[in-house]
Scaffold this motif. Structure first.
Motif, short mmCIF file in Angstrom:
data_model
loop_
_atom_site.label_atom_id
_atom_site.label_comp_id
_atom_site.label_asym_id
_atom_site.label_seq_id
_atom_site.Cartn_x
_atom_site.Cartn_y
_atom_site.Cartn_z
N SER A 38 -41.11 -37.83 42.33
CA SER A 38 -41.75 -37.80 41.02
C SER A 38 -41.32 -38.96 40.13
O SER A 38 -42.06 -39.35 39.21
N PHE A 84 -43.48 -34.84 34.96
CA PHE A 84 -43.62 -33.41 35.22
C PHE A 84 -44.96 -33.07 35.87
O PHE A 84 -45.06 -32.11 36.64
N THR A 85 -46.00 -33.85 35.58
CA THR A 85 -47.26 -33.64 36.29
C THR A 85 -47.08 -33.93 37.78
O THR A 85 -47.53 -33.18 38.64
N SER A 87 -44.24 -33.88 39.42
CA SER A 87 -43.31 -32.92 40.02
C SER A 87 -44.03 -31.62 40.39
O SER A 87 -43.72 -31.01 41.42
N ASP A 88 -44.99 -31.20 39.57
CA ASP A 88 -45.76 -30.01 39.92
C ASP A 88 -46.55 -30.23 41.21
O ASP A 88 -46.61 -29.36 42.09
#
Length: 216
Positions: A38, A84-85, A87-88
């Motif tokens: 990420s 975080f996008t 990582s999702d």
């Protein structure tokens, strides 16, 4: 003899099947993989935000009047969103890869009904299928298009402030998007919407206890 990797505590006991034990023992490695994969996306969004900030600093008076802490917050916010996008997405990919080790069904064996991928716009049924498939995308496109057009129109006006221009554009886009949602809801109430059919060759074997389907 167990093929599972050892835990940090050799005397630790884990209640559950093989999948639960493997996930528990490999959770740190999986978490670090999410972080490693990420970071490049977070870095890319940071670089993009810095570039856009530099351009806005030269060409956009509204951005020039912002204080340094606000500009830094915007750039850091872009970094957080990108990281975080990603990582999702990476976490879901890792979960799928882990689950495939214990699944009797492979993704390549679950296919979408090919007949539902074809739309014939020469018939009323074809237009209905197109509406069912693209109704939410159409509403999103309507909002984005109306927002862009309204911004372009309002920024040509000199009798209102920048804040009023943005508010006017947002209200226009919201009004048209709301009308689109109401239209979709009205048509959906009159149209028989059928879900996409999935062809799973293992369905009967898992649910009904049947035998594995024959392969050609």
């Amino acid at each position: 003899m167990s093929s599972l990797p050892p835990t940090e505590n050799a005397n630790e006991e884990i209640v559950g099947g093989t999948a639960k034990q493997m996930r528990f023992r490999n959770k740190n490695e999986m978490n670090w993989r999410v972080i490693r994969e990420s970071i490049p996306y977070g870095a890319a969004t940071t670089v993009a935000a810095l570039g856009l900030s530099a351009v806005a600093q030269k060409r956009w008076p509204f951005y020039q009047r912002l204080t340094l802490p606000i500009k830094v917050s915007v750039i850091l916010g872009s970094t957080i969103i990108g990281f975080f996008t990603a990582s999702d997405i990476v976490a879901m990919k890792i979960d799928r890869e882990f689950a495939q080790q214990f699944s009797v069904v492979r993704e390549s064996e679950v296919e979408t009904d090919a007949s539902q991928g074809q739309i014939n716009f020469t018939t009323a049924e074809g237009w209905k299928n197109a509406f069912v498939r693209f109704r939410y995308s159409a509403v999103a496109g309507l909002w984005a298009t109306s927002m862009a057009v309204a911004l372009g129109y309002n920024f040509r006006r000199t009798d209102i402030t920048h804040a009023q221009k943005v508010i006017n554009a947002r209200m226009t886009a919201q009004l048209l998007a709301l009308a689109g949602v109401m239209g979709v809801a009205g048509v959906s109430a009159m149209v028989d919407i059928k879900p996409m059919v999935k062809i799973d060759p293992y369905y009967e074997r898992i649910v009904a206890g049947g035998s594995k389907p024959a392969t050609s």
